[in-house]
Design an enzyme around this catalytic site. Sequence first.
Site, PDB file in Angstrom:
ATOM      1  CB  SER A 153     -54.074  13.455  12.772  1.00 40.75           C
ATOM      2  OG  SER A 153     -53.372  12.353  12.222  1.00 40.75           O
ATOM      3  CE1 TYR A 166     -51.263  12.869  17.544  1.00 39.05           C
ATOM      4  CE2 TYR A 166     -52.321  11.597  15.806  1.00 39.05           C
ATOM      5  CZ  TYR A 166     -51.625  12.716  16.225  1.00 39.05           C
ATOM      6  OH  TYR A 166     -51.309  13.699  15.302  1.00 39.05           O
TER       7      TYR A 166
HETATM    8  P1  NDP Z   1     -44.272  19.597  16.677  1.00 42.44           P
HETATM    9  O1  NDP Z   1     -44.020  18.756  17.871  1.00 42.44           O
HETATM   10  O2  NDP Z   1     -43.235  19.698  15.620  1.00 42.44           O
HETATM   11  O3  NDP Z   1     -44.681  21.081  17.120  1.00 42.44           O
HETATM   12  C1  NDP Z   1     -45.684  21.283  18.016  1.00 42.44           C
HETATM   13  C2  NDP Z   1     -45.385  22.520  18.840  1.00 42.44           C
HETATM   14  O4  NDP Z   1     -46.450  22.637  19.805  1.00 42.44           O
HETATM   15  C3  NDP Z   1     -44.086  22.379  19.613  1.00 42.44           C
HETATM   16  O5  NDP Z   1     -43.390  23.599  19.694  1.00 42.44           O
HETATM   17  C4  NDP Z   1     -44.585  21.919  20.992  1.00 42.44           C
HETATM   18  O6  NDP Z   1     -43.692  22.245  22.044  1.00 42.44           O
HETATM   19  C5  NDP Z   1     -45.872  22.712  21.106  1.00 42.44           C
HETATM   20  N1  NDP Z   1     -46.747  22.157  22.119  1.00 42.44           N
HETATM   21  C6  NDP Z   1     -46.949  20.856  22.441  1.00 42.44           C
HETATM   22  N2  NDP Z   1     -47.779  20.748  23.487  1.00 42.44           N
HETATM   23  C7  NDP Z   1     -48.135  22.013  23.838  1.00 42.44           C
HETATM   24  C8  NDP Z   1     -48.942  22.554  24.851  1.00 42.44           C
HETATM   25  N3  NDP Z   1     -49.552  21.779  25.755  1.00 42.44           N
HETATM   26  N4  NDP Z   1     -49.110  23.889  24.893  1.00 42.44           N
HETATM   27  C9  NDP Z   1     -48.480  24.702  24.015  1.00 42.44           C
HETATM   28  N5  NDP Z   1     -47.661  24.246  23.055  1.00 42.44           N
HETATM   29  C10 NDP Z   1     -47.482  22.911  22.961  1.00 42.44           C
HETATM   30  O7  NDP Z   1     -45.629  19.009  16.059  1.00 42.44           O
HETATM   31  P2  NDP Z   1     -46.130  18.938  14.536  1.00 42.44           P
HETATM   32  O8  NDP Z   1     -45.861  20.208  13.857  1.00 42.44           O
HETATM   33  O9  NDP Z   1     -45.658  17.670  13.946  1.00 42.44           O
HETATM   34  O10 NDP Z   1     -47.701  18.777  14.774  1.00 42.44           O
HETATM   35  C11 NDP Z   1     -48.543  19.911  14.977  1.00 42.44           C
HETATM   36  C12 NDP Z   1     -49.981  19.412  15.024  1.00 42.44           C
HETATM   37  O11 NDP Z   1     -50.282  18.712  13.812  1.00 42.44           O
HETATM   38  C13 NDP Z   1     -50.252  18.434  16.162  1.00 42.44           C
HETATM   39  O12 NDP Z   1     -51.547  18.663  16.677  1.00 42.44           O
HETATM   40  C14 NDP Z   1     -50.172  17.074  15.481  1.00 42.44           C
HETATM   41  O13 NDP Z   1     -50.928  16.118  16.155  1.00 42.44           O
HETATM   42  C15 NDP Z   1     -50.734  17.404  14.119  1.00 42.44           C
HETATM   43  N6  NDP Z   1     -50.303  16.497  13.048  1.00 42.44           N
HETATM   44  C16 NDP Z   1     -48.989  16.386  12.690  1.00 42.44           C
HETATM   45  C17 NDP Z   1     -48.632  15.549  11.633  1.00 42.44           C
HETATM   46  C18 NDP Z   1     -47.223  15.422  11.150  1.00 42.44           C
HETATM   47  O14 NDP Z   1     -46.959  14.555  10.289  1.00 42.44           O
HETATM   48  N7  NDP Z   1     -46.273  16.218  11.616  1.00 42.44           N
HETATM   49  C19 NDP Z   1     -49.627  14.738  10.937  1.00 42.44           C
HETATM   50  C20 NDP Z   1     -50.977  14.948  11.396  1.00 42.44           C
HETATM   51  C21 NDP Z   1     -51.293  15.799  12.403  1.00 42.44           C
HETATM   52  P3  NDP Z   1     -42.708  21.067  22.616  1.00 42.44           P
HETATM   53  O15 NDP Z   1     -41.606  20.941  21.611  1.00 42.44           O
HETATM   54  O16 NDP Z   1     -42.287  21.619  23.939  1.00 42.44           O
HETATM   55  O17 NDP Z   1     -43.548  19.813  22.722  1.00 42.44           O
END
Ligand code: NDP
Length: 266
Positions: A153, A166
């Site tokens: 990020s 985070y």
């Molecule tokens: P979302 O929450 O939209 O999607 C993440 C997915 O990963 C969800 O389905 C979630 O399930 C799943 N997940 C979470 N924890 C686990 C776990 N322990 N094991 C398996 N699956 C898991 O996240 P984003 O798409 O927004 O973000 C994806 C990545 O990008 C993250 O690492 C985030 O930190 C990073 N990011 C996002 C940004 C943004 O603006 N969106 C900006 C910068 C970085 P559940 O719904 O059950 O939690």
Amino acid sequence: MPKAPDIAAHDASPLTGKTVLVTGGAQGIGRGIAQAILGAGGCVCIGDRDVEAGKACIDEWQAGTRAHFIAVDVAREASIQRWIAAALKRFGRIDGLVNNAGIAHPHVAPLSELALSDWNRYLATNLTGAFLCCKHAMPELKKHHGAIVNIASTRALQSEPDTEAYAASKGGLVAFTHALAVSAGPNVRANVILPGWIATDAWRKPSERSKPSLSRRDHAQHPAGRVGTPEDIGALAVYLLSEPSSFITGQSFVVDGGMTIKMQYA
Ligand code: NDP
């Protein structure tokens, strides 16, 4: 004089014949990456703890044997080991790994109220999860000149108050990536993408899906003129997973519409 190299045609399907594992691949950025991999001709095995979201992807994609969902919790080593073994059994090879799963909400609590359990929860999913997936996928990746893409990020570089856990998890992922690239080369490459603001509302499971509600100001503050989409991350992930990027490893790529290069002084 030797003949100069020919003009090479652009390969629109650079992942044909390759299998990529994507954690958190059922929603948000991870789903965008998974779809980009399918669009580039590859096979994808999404691992996510949200079973409803994973099943919805397989239903909606209609990609046949090229896409598969397996439930995984990247905070648990045994779950990761089962996921990787099942993916290998299903596809017969692993060429790429995208460590995208994460607790995506950066705000926890002021430092004085930040519980050790919360700190550990962020580190366990966002950083240790990536380490364990790399560790257990590495033997198979090494056989195929594989590639790893980690999703950090821009918060590894800049912060708001009360986001220490985070930010530390994402900064750790950046450092982990360059260390890994040095150890895993030349058989395996590792790079990290640092997304900025990515609107994921339209990329959630059907029961939670919505149109992003973004103002003109939200878009206009970005030098690129808009908020990002999961496709923006997917396009770079495909490049970093495929042969044309074979001279690139250990690098960090900011994908944020220019927000981190913009002067912020009030
Ligand atoms: P979302 O929450 O939209 O999607 C993440 C997915 O990963 C969800 O389905 C979630 O399930 C799943 N997940 C979470 N924890 C686990 C776990 N322990 N094991 C398996 N699956 C898991 O996240 P984003 O798409 O927004 O973000 C994806 C990545 O990008 C993250 O690492 C985030 O930190 C990073 N990011 C996002 C940004 C943004 O603006 N969106 C900006 C910068 C970085 P559940 O719904 O059950 O939690």
